[in-house]
Design an enzyme around this catalytic site. Structure first.
Site, PDB file in Angstrom:
ATOM      1  N   GLY A  55      37.771  46.875  66.386  1.00 10.08           N
ATOM      2  CA  GLY A  55      37.267  45.522  66.605  1.00 10.08           C
ATOM      3  C   GLY A  55      35.988  45.142  65.903  1.00 10.08           C
ATOM      4  O   GLY A  55      35.656  43.958  65.833  1.00 10.08           O
ATOM      5  N   GLY A  70      39.796  49.441  62.031  1.00 11.22           N
ATOM      6  CA  GLY A  70      40.689  48.965  60.987  1.00 11.22           C
ATOM      7  C   GLY A  70      39.901  48.200  59.947  1.00 11.22           C
ATOM      8  O   GLY A  70      39.497  48.715  58.911  1.00 11.22           O
ATOM      9  N   ARG A  71      39.611  46.934  60.284  1.00  3.70           N
ATOM     10  CA  ARG A  71      38.958  46.022  59.342  1.00  3.70           C
ATOM     11  C   ARG A  71      37.644  46.561  58.784  1.00  3.70           C
ATOM     12  O   ARG A  71      37.349  46.388  57.606  1.00  3.70           O
ATOM     13  CB  ARG A  71      38.685  44.707  60.091  1.00  3.70           C
ATOM     14  CG  ARG A  71      38.219  43.561  59.236  1.00  3.70           C
ATOM     15  CD  ARG A  71      37.798  42.385  60.130  1.00  3.70           C
ATOM     16  NE  ARG A  71      38.755  42.061  61.154  1.00  3.70           N
ATOM     17  CZ  ARG A  71      39.731  41.157  61.024  1.00  3.70           C
ATOM     18  NH1 ARG A  71      39.855  40.482  59.913  1.00  3.70           N
ATOM     19  NH2 ARG A  71      40.568  40.923  62.012  1.00  3.70           N
ATOM     20  N   TYR A  91      44.304  43.213  56.764  1.00  2.00           N
ATOM     21  CA  TYR A  91      45.159  42.112  57.217  1.00  2.00           C
ATOM     22  C   TYR A  91      45.483  41.164  56.054  1.00  2.00           C
ATOM     23  O   TYR A  91      45.565  39.958  56.224  1.00  2.00           O
ATOM     24  CB  TYR A  91      44.532  41.376  58.410  1.00  2.00           C
ATOM     25  CG  TYR A  91      44.198  42.339  59.529  1.00  2.00           C
ATOM     26  CD1 TYR A  91      45.206  42.881  60.310  1.00  2.00           C
ATOM     27  CD2 TYR A  91      42.887  42.758  59.764  1.00  2.00           C
ATOM     28  CE1 TYR A  91      44.922  43.821  61.300  1.00  2.00           C
ATOM     29  CE2 TYR A  91      42.596  43.697  60.753  1.00  2.00           C
ATOM     30  CZ  TYR A  91      43.621  44.216  61.512  1.00  2.00           C
ATOM     31  OH  TYR A  91      43.340  45.142  62.487  1.00  2.00           O
ATOM     32  N   CYS A 122      55.169  24.972  50.251  1.00  2.00           N
ATOM     33  CA  CYS A 122      55.388  23.617  50.743  1.00  2.00           C
ATOM     34  C   CYS A 122      55.064  23.517  52.227  1.00  2.00           C
ATOM     35  O   CYS A 122      55.959  23.373  53.075  1.00  2.00           O
ATOM     36  CB  CYS A 122      56.795  23.182  50.422  1.00  2.00           C
ATOM     37  SG  CYS A 122      56.987  23.065  48.639  1.00  2.00           S
TER      38      CYS A 122
END
Ligand SMILES: *Cc1c(COP(=O)(O)O)cnc(C)c1O
Length: 419
Positions: free
Chosen positions: A240, A277-278, A372, A343
């Site tokens: 986190g 993670g990040r 991500y 689109c």
């Protein structure tokens, strides 16, 4: 420091000029700097070295590329996986099964079975129901599953709603006030070895106080569970920790995080587990793209790039910001909207953004795209699956191929009843 710097006016990944990669591989393409990945892995690991006993399980979902996992395995990282697909990747990268943690509310019977067979280190149970199912499978296989019970601490992580996971209304974990009872119930279940609690309150946290509040709260639960006569030897504090996406933003550093954890957990007497993670992968990558054209608009000009929301979903999904920079900036600026070719109006990377001046054919990057990013890519609008490149000094390699629309089309069938 992310090793994406200008040299002679040209943006490089380590020692490789990005135009070289664009020419060889085409765009859009994710580019990872191995040096950044290694550096972040070491900074985080070394910061946690102030704690007595630590295991780090990289959150594979943030960047599951095999080459990325290989680098992290060599740095001693295990894996936090949320599907059997991620489990197989972690094993393929050489991560020892005992360093693999399995999270997620929807592990299937087949996934639980496979994880038991390969002997993973810990199941993070998200419900009593899952624990009872796992116990049954473990008994049938003659195995014992090491488990932690994921608790929902009902703390507001203060992040985007779609990546908040620790409020009572979120699907994750068991309710805080029932956790001690569920733990006791599962601890009596043959086939399970309950060894602790797990929590993960959300992603891209800009502050440490929600984490501190959550850890303090579960610390109370550890005491209650021990008082009831059960062992708690492992506590999984999840991931986190956020990263800056805008130049100049200030975020908590791994050392601040480690100091907070050391303070809160001083008397727990457990092995602490982490699932970053990040914070490991965010800054290790950029998404390299080419400007298709600049289109006049009612307001600011539209810079139409060849990357789109199928390649980098975060802006469309979370209103996320990614810094945009020209690969060969001329020193002038423009105000523009940056969009992809898809689109849908959600295929927008930035509105009214002050950016390097770009024109048709120019290369540019979206920064901080290592987490991500490629992992969320799709082929929406029948676009190719975006490729990935890893750079290491002056060397580079394609670490995930571009999957052409024709390859995807070849996997589709027209049934007999239509011909
Ligand atoms: C997504 C996730 C993580 C990693 O979150 P980051 O914000 O990338 O550090 C860790 N643990 C669990 C259970 C997750 O779902």
């Amino acid at each position: 420091m992310d090793h994406f710097d200008y040299s002679d006016g040209v943006l490089h990944a380590e020692a490789v000029a990005l135009p070289r990669l664009a020419e060889a591989v085409g765009t859009p393409v994710y580019v990872y700097a191995r040096a950044t990945l290694t550096r972040h892995a070491r900074v985080f690991r070394d910061a946690l070295a102030v704690l007595p006993s630590v295991q780090i399980a990289f959150a594979v979902k943030s960047n599951p590329n095999l080459a990325v996992l290989k680098v992290l395995a060599a740095e001693g990282y295990g894996a936090d996986v949320v599907s059997v697909g991620e489990l197989e990747r972690a094993l393929a990268a050489g991560m020892p099964p005992e360093r693999i943690v399995f999270s997620g509310v929807g592990k299937t019977q087949a996934e639980l079975t496979r994880a038991l067979e390969v002997g993973i280190g810990q199941f993070n149970l998200e419900s009593a129901e899952e624990g009872l199912e796992l116990a049954e499978i473990a008994r049938a296989l003659g195995r014992t599953a090491s488990c932690a019970l994921r608790v929902n601490p009902d703390v507001d992580a203060g992040t985007h709603g779609k990546i908040s996971t620790g409020k009572a209304e979120n699907k994750f974990g068991v309710p805080f006030d029932r956790a001690a009872d569920i733990y006791a119930r599962l601890a009596g279940e043959p086939g399970l070895a309950m060894r602790g609690l797990a929590l993960h309150i959300g992603s891209q946290l800009a502050r440490l106080d929600p984490l501190e509040a959550a850890f303090t709260k579960v610390g109370g639960l550890v005491r209650a569970i021990r008082a009831a006569g059960h062992a708690v030897t492992h506590m999984d504090l999840g991931g986190g920790v956020g990263v800056p996406y805008k130049a100049g933003e200030v975020f908590p550093q791994p050392a601040d995080y480690a100091a907070m954890v050391a303070r809160v957990t001083a008397d727990w007497g457990v092995t602490l587990m982490f699932e970053p993670g990040r914070v490991i992968t965010g800054n290790t990558g950029v998404l390299l793209t080419r400007v298709i054209r600049v289109k006049d608009g009612a307001g600011h000009p539209w810079v139409v790039v060849d990357a789109a929301m199928n390649d980098l979903a975060r802006p469309a999904m979370y209103d996320a910001w990614h810094d945009f920079a020209a690969v060969t900036p001329d020193g002038t600026r423009m105000t523009a909207n940056i969009v992809g070719p898809i689109c849908e109006s959600s295929d927008t990377f930035a509105m009214a953004r002050d950016i390097d001046t770009v024109a048709r054919g120019d290369l540019a990057v979206f920064r901080t795209a290592g987490a991500y990013g490629a992992t969320m890519a799709s082929t929406y609008n029948s676009r190719a699956m975006v490729p990935e490149v890893m750079v290491d000094g002056d060397r580079w390699a394609v670490v995930a191929d571009r999957i052409a629309p024709a390859t995807i089309l070849a996997a589709e069938r027209v049934p007999d009843f239509l011909v």
